[in-house]
Motif scaffolding. Sequence first.
Motif, PDB file in Angstrom:
ATOM      1  N   GLY A 189      -0.342  31.449  41.432  1.00 55.45           N
ATOM      2  CA  GLY A 189       1.110  31.462  41.247  1.00 55.45           C
ATOM      3  C   GLY A 189       1.596  31.898  39.895  1.00 55.45           C
ATOM      4  N   ALA A 190       0.750  32.572  39.100  1.00 52.48           N
ATOM      5  CA  ALA A 190       1.167  32.997  37.749  1.00 52.48           C
ATOM      6  C   ALA A 190       0.856  34.467  37.520  1.00 52.48           C
ATOM      7  N   GLY A 191       1.037  35.294  38.534  1.00 52.63           N
ATOM      8  CA  GLY A 191       0.802  36.725  38.374  1.00 52.63           C
ATOM      9  C   GLY A 191       1.705  37.317  37.304  1.00 52.63           C
ATOM     10  N   GLY A 192       1.156  38.212  36.503  1.00 52.48           N
ATOM     11  CA  GLY A 192       1.917  38.839  35.424  1.00 52.48           C
ATOM     12  C   GLY A 192       1.925  38.069  34.127  1.00 52.48           C
ATOM     13  N   LEU A 193       1.451  36.835  34.150  1.00 54.35           N
ATOM     14  CA  LEU A 193       1.461  36.011  32.937  1.00 54.35           C
ATOM     15  C   LEU A 193       0.665  36.656  31.821  1.00 54.35           C
ATOM     16  N   ALA A 194      -0.518  37.197  32.159  1.00 55.33           N
ATOM     17  CA  ALA A 194      -1.372  37.794  31.136  1.00 55.33           C
ATOM     18  C   ALA A 194      -0.813  39.105  30.627  1.00 55.33           C
ATOM     19  N   VAL A 195       0.060  39.734  31.396  1.00 55.67           N
ATOM     20  CA  VAL A 195       0.666  40.996  30.953  1.00 55.67           C
ATOM     21  C   VAL A 195       1.787  40.718  29.966  1.00 55.67           C
ATOM     22  N   GLU A 196       2.566  39.672  30.266  1.00 57.72           N
ATOM     23  CA  GLU A 196       3.719  39.362  29.415  1.00 57.72           C
ATOM     24  C   GLU A 196       3.298  38.704  28.101  1.00 57.72           C
ATOM     25  N   LEU A 197       2.298  37.825  28.160  1.00 60.83           N
ATOM     26  CA  LEU A 197       1.776  37.117  26.990  1.00 60.83           C
ATOM     27  C   LEU A 197       2.901  36.494  26.148  1.00 60.83           C
ATOM     28  N   VAL A 198       3.803  35.805  26.847  1.00 55.55           N
ATOM     29  CA  VAL A 198       4.898  35.131  26.157  1.00 55.55           C
ATOM     30  C   VAL A 198       4.334  34.029  25.275  1.00 55.55           C
ATOM     31  N   ARG A 199       4.753  34.005  24.018  1.00 52.77           N
ATOM     32  CA  ARG A 199       4.265  32.976  23.111  1.00 52.77           C
ATOM     33  C   ARG A 199       5.429  32.128  22.621  1.00 52.77           C
ATOM     34  N   PRO A 200       5.198  30.810  22.456  1.00 57.48           N
ATOM     35  CA  PRO A 200       3.931  30.099  22.672  1.00 57.48           C
ATOM     36  C   PRO A 200       3.569  30.020  24.145  1.00 57.48           C
TER      37      PRO A 200
END
Length: 230
Positions: A189-200
């Motif tokens: 359920g977290a597709g795209g999370l690694a592309v966006e790399l929103v920090r923190p």
Amino acid sequence: MTALVAAAPAAVARATIAHHSRSFALASRLLDARVRDQTAVVYTYCRRADDAVDLNPRGGAAALAGLRAELDEVYGGAPADPVLRAFAEIAGARAIPRAYPAALLAGMAMDVDGARYQTLADLHAYAYRVAGVVGLMMCHVFGVRDDRALIPAARLGVAMQLTNICRDVAEDWDRGRCYLPDELLAAHGAGGLAVELVRPLPRAALPALAATVRDLLALADRHYRAADTG
């Protein structure tokens, strides 16, 4: 080449392995003197490559170019640097193919280029380059004569790298890196999370990250079991 690595480079290498990896340093005590010192030098060369990129994120491309030039020296001449010279002697004496450290640098290049990992196959390619080939180099250092040991040795390196990735998710995220494959994150359920790399690191993503880590650790365990047969 003499039976042992020259005293000064060997001392530097032993200090490096003791500082960065107490587990490897402890395990090396089980080896005979020749293998112990050569193992420490190979470890130090790999650590040198890793640190050159990780400790110089803004100048990673220049650091990578320097590492490639050093590899040319290792396989094409007599390096002035004592640790590189020791690695060159070991590479010659133990017939370590240039393709192995070249693959290591190709893995470093993936970090410099900010590679994103869409699939498990993408991650496996990275893990093989930065860790699987270390197992292959060590087969030469150990004097392994049975080619059937090569695949288990590479799989052990891959397993260890997957374990490290799972351990360092938060630290890597702070560096702007995520090695968790998007296909696994998407399945949780977290597709795209690694592309966006929103920090923190978004707290809402922690359950998906934890589930993905469990999947990768299960994969690492399969590699460990396969390596054990070698």
